[in-house]
Scaffold this active site. Structure first.
Site, PDB file in Angstrom:
ATOM      1  CG  HIS A   1      -9.794  -7.974   6.751  1.00 47.67           C
ATOM      2  ND1 HIS A   1      -9.142  -8.707   7.702  1.00 47.67           N
ATOM      3  CD2 HIS A   1      -9.139  -8.179   5.588  1.00 47.67           C
ATOM      4  CE1 HIS A   1      -8.136  -9.353   7.137  1.00 47.67           C
ATOM      5  NE2 HIS A   1      -8.099  -9.051   5.850  1.00 47.67           N
TER       6      HIS A   1
ATOM      7  CD  GLU B   1      -1.885  -2.345   1.294  1.00 51.31           C
ATOM      8  OE1 GLU B   1      -0.738  -2.688   1.661  1.00 51.31           O
ATOM      9  OE2 GLU B   1      -2.798  -3.162   1.100  1.00 51.31           O
TER      10      GLU B   1
END
Lengths: 401, 328, 83
Positions: free
Chosen positions: B132, B63
């Protein structure tokens, strides 16, 4: 049961003479009702009730002079109108047997009467509080139906409607002219001003404010209105001052016992000169929340009551700042002496045409010299300067006031 | 006005990306599994075939790297859409988002805008557990230099992206995972929408329910329940968490005098805290009751379905809070 | 019905007495500036204008206020407009 005390109507008041009772035993009074007239050094002042209830007894007679803090009347258990008083309020002692006559020297006078809170503070929502003030509803008589029994705005509205339906139009007290002893007033001014200069480290600032925009706006506005709807420029000064105080709260309040206490609202003492000598600066309450027409009406009413008599006790005790405005006459600038325990006094000199530099050329403009006398224990010159600048800026946009 | 069509939130996001790619050659999409796999929530399915590998770019699992590439591309004149699979993964890219994207305009004295859009999935409800499922958009709403959008309706899912791409500065779009399958009708020619104002989704006079994102539908359901009890709840969809549209919030509270904030994020230091504080600052005198909050419980989101549901704001909790504010 | 000078003078003096109940009107020089003679301030003067407007029904625009600063001047001004 609540006691009504001889109030302190100024830093230097020690005693007061009860000139006239406006209530008698058995009458119902509500917070804010005028109950008596007291002769003081500032003339005859109408005394307002702090508490609501039924008058149980009058403790002193007309004509008697008693020290500040003396019980002058007692209120009994509230009548049906106040049935919703806090349930936890201490139960009232049995109705008073005739109280001892207070002719004997009263105990050490206390500084000021404080409304004795009965039991824990009631829950009243902010919206309800504001609405009650607007509608003139006494919260003591309002039943709370909000969260945890709090009084909310709909309760106030309901109470206002009930009251309006039930009560006939309140009878107006006829305006009475009451004597004013200028010699006594001079003594009071002397005491207060001497204390001010003795205790308050004053500092002074001044600045010249362009009034072209304000004068033009006022002239246009007044031209299309009948005389009774016209505004004086001093109303703009009062409103600009009040709005500026929102950002400069350090000038709005009192200095007592070594500490500054911010005012509970912007209550501007408005200096009114008294013919023959003397000066008084009673409060106009919550000036920052009044529009110009309302403010003008309050100022007009205040001046009239200074002239005729009929000032209220709260008007003398509540000012959080003083404004002195000379209008169209007098000198160019004035530097005031702060009225203790306040911490600031603003002076607006005479509005006059002056030659000023404008875009590099001389121009003739209406101006006013704006001055500040402030308490150096609370603020200093830098903040004072910002405060004056803010007022000057607000006066450049009169339509926003 | 053209005929309304049946569609889904997922389809709206996809069509928004398609339209942007067609209208502006500088736009491209980049992220993990956005190409061959079609996106972990299937948003970009089919786009690789339509636009090719140049503009639909699969990235390594990094990321920080690909968000940095997005910033570089934006500085270089492109209009990247960076997709981060879920907000929890965006923490790997915090340095790029907060230290670079949000600051460069200021640190360059106004010379460099970063016209970057980052899309992320947010929120719980799919049993994806504590790594998540969190709602961290409130964190990003803390950062000056960013805009934070939370589309909750089909119209906003369809319309916010283009406006975000037109914005010269970085914009983060948070798509709640429980919204992708939501279906409804939308005008076939629905287009860009503003990214500045909150929206009143239901008018009412008794209490303001202030919410955003995935909690909007629970809140609307709660408003239905309240209506059965004779309580008219107003529902405000914040839409934009930074900058907050305080004016709309204050106007609503001034009408109803009561506020309940519903936020799936945690209570402490979150969006709900900010909104409550602004109401205190700007609408204190309008209030008839303390501000109520219905928030996610302060635990990492559990895996087990019943525990996960217990940790999230639910309709009953919203109804109860609204009743409390009315003293019922 | 047109007003006589005497009626107007009476009105001015009576309203002056109402506006400034605490002022000494006996021996007032009708040609002296009221602000100096009676310490009339701008609020008092405005109240006088309001009262005269109501009582006599004569329009007094704000720009004309300076023309009504003495009793004589006020009477002359109002008389000229009373026709």
């Amino acid at each position: 049961m609540a006691d009504i005390l001889m109030p302190s109507l100024g830093a230097d008041m020690e005693s007061g003479r009860l000139a006239e009772w406006l209530i008698k035993p058995g009458d119902s009074v509500a917070h804010g009702d005028v109950i008596a007239v007291v002769e003081t050094q500032k003339g005859a002042i109408e005394i307002e009730a702090f508490d609501s209830g039924r008058v149980a007894s009058l403790e002193i007679a007309e004509g008697e002079e008693v020290p500040v803090g003396t019980v002058i009347a007692r209120l009994g258990a509230p009548g049906e109108a106040t049935a919703a008083a806090p349930a936890s309020a201490p139960s009232a002692p049995p109705p008073a047997a005739p109280a001892p006559a207070p002719s004997a020297p009263a105990p050490t006078p206390v500084a000021a009467p404080s409304p004795a809170p009965a039991g824990p503070r009631r829950r009243v929502s902010p919206a309800a509080r504001r609405l009650a003030e607007t509608l003139g509803v006494d919260l003591a008589g309002v039943e709370g139906r909000g969260p945890q029994g709090a009084v909310v705005s709909s309760d106030v509205r309901r109470a206002a409607e009930t009251t309006r339906a039930a009560a006939p139009a309140a009878t107006q007290q006829p305006a009475r002219r009451r004597g004013l002893d200028l010699e006594e007033m001079r003594k009071a001014i002397a005491a207060a001003m001497a204390r001010s200069k003795r205790e308050i480290p004053h500092y002074y600032l001044a600045t010249r404010v362009d009034l072209q925009a304000a004068s033009d706006w006022l002239a246009r506005r007044n031209a299309e209105r009948p005389p009774e709807a016209r505004l004086l420029i001093s109303v703009l000064f009062l409103k600009a001052t009040a709005l500026a105080l929102r950002d400069h709260g350090a000038f709005n309040g009192t200095y007592e016992e070594g500490a500054f206490r911010p005012g509970s609202g912007v209550h501007v003492g408005s200096a009114v000169a008294i013919r023959g000598g003397g000066l008084i600066a009673p409060a106009i309450h919550e000036v920052d929340h009044l529009d110009l027409d309302a403010l003008m009406a309050k100022l007009r009413d205040l001046v009239e009551r200074v002239r005729r008599g009929g000032l209220r006790s709260s008007e003398l005790t509540d000012p959080t700042i003083t404004v002195s405005s000379l209008g169209e006459r007098g000198v160019e600038s004035l530097f005031g002496v702060i009225y203790p325990p306040q911490v600031a006094l603003l002076g607006f000199g005479r509005v006059s045409d002056q030659v000023v530099a404008l875009d590099g050329a001389p121009a003739v403009r209406p101006t006013v010299e704006l001055s500040l006398a402030a308490d150096h224990r609370v603020t200093d010159g830098h903040r004072g300067g910002l405060f004056l600048r803010r007022i000057a800026d607000l006066l450049q946009e009169p339509e926003q006031l | 006005m053209s005929q309304p069509v049946e569609t889904t939130y997922r389809e709206c996001v996809k069509q928004a990306i398609r339209e942007a790619m067609i209208r502006d050659q500088r736009v491209f999409l980049m992220g993990e599994d956005v190409g061959h796999y079609g996106g972990c929530y299937a948003v970009s399915k089919g786009l690789l075939a339509e636009f090719g590998e140049e503009r639909i770019r699969d990235t390594p699992l990094s990321e920080n790297a690909f968000t940095g590439i997005g910033i570089g591309a934006a500085l270089g004149g492109l209009r990247p859409i960076v997709e981060i699979m879920t907000v929890n993964f965006s923490f790997l890219a915090l340095d790029q988002i907060i230290n670079n994207a949000a600051t460069l305009l200021h640190m360059s004295g106004g010379a460099f805008n970063v016209p970057l859009v980052i899309r992320m999935a947010t929120g719980a409800g799919r049993q994806l557990a504590a790594q998540h499922s969190h709602s961290m958009e409130g964190w990003y709403a803390h950062i000056p230099g960013l805009k934070v959008l939370t589309p909750a309706t089909l119209e906003d899912a369809r319309g916010m992206l283009w406006t975000a791409l037109e914005d010269p500065d970085p914009v983060l779009i948070f798509e709640h995972v429980m919204l992708y399958n939501r279906s409804g009708t939308l005008a076939a020619d629905a287009g860009p929408v503003d990214i500045a104002k909150a929206a009143v989704r239901r008018e009412g006079s008794d209490v303001s329910l202030l919410t955003y994102g995935g909690a909007l539908y629970k809140t609307l359901e709660a408003a239905d329940k309240l209506a059965e009890e004779g309580i008219a709840a107003e529902v405000v969809d914040l839409r934009v968490l930074r900058p907050l549209d305080t004016a709309t919030i204050v106007a609503s509270v001034a009408r109803t005098r009561r506020a309940v904030v519903i936020d799936e994020g945690w209570r402490s230091g979150g969006v709900s805290a900010e909104i409550a504080a602004r109401i205190m600052e700007q609408a204190f005198w309008e209030l008839d009751a303390p501000v109520e909050r219905v928030c996610g419980l302060e635990v990492p989101i559990p895996y087990a379905a019943h525990l996960e549901q217990a940790a999230l704001p639910q309709v009953e909790g919203i109804v109860a809070a609204a009743r409390r504010s009315l003293g019922r | 019905m047109s007003l006589t000078e005497q009626q107007i003078r009476t009105a001015v003096l009576e309203e002056l007495g109402n506006v400034a109940p605490d002022a000494e009107l006996d021996g007032l020089d009708p040609s002296e500036d009221l602000r100096d003679a009676l310490d009339i301030d701008s609020m008092d003067h405005l109240n006088l204008m309001i009262a005269l407007h109501k009582r006599l029904g004569i329009e007094i625009p704000e720009r004309d206020y300076p023309k009504l600063l003495t009793v004589d001047a006020a009477v002359a001004y109002l008389l000229a407009r009373a026709g």
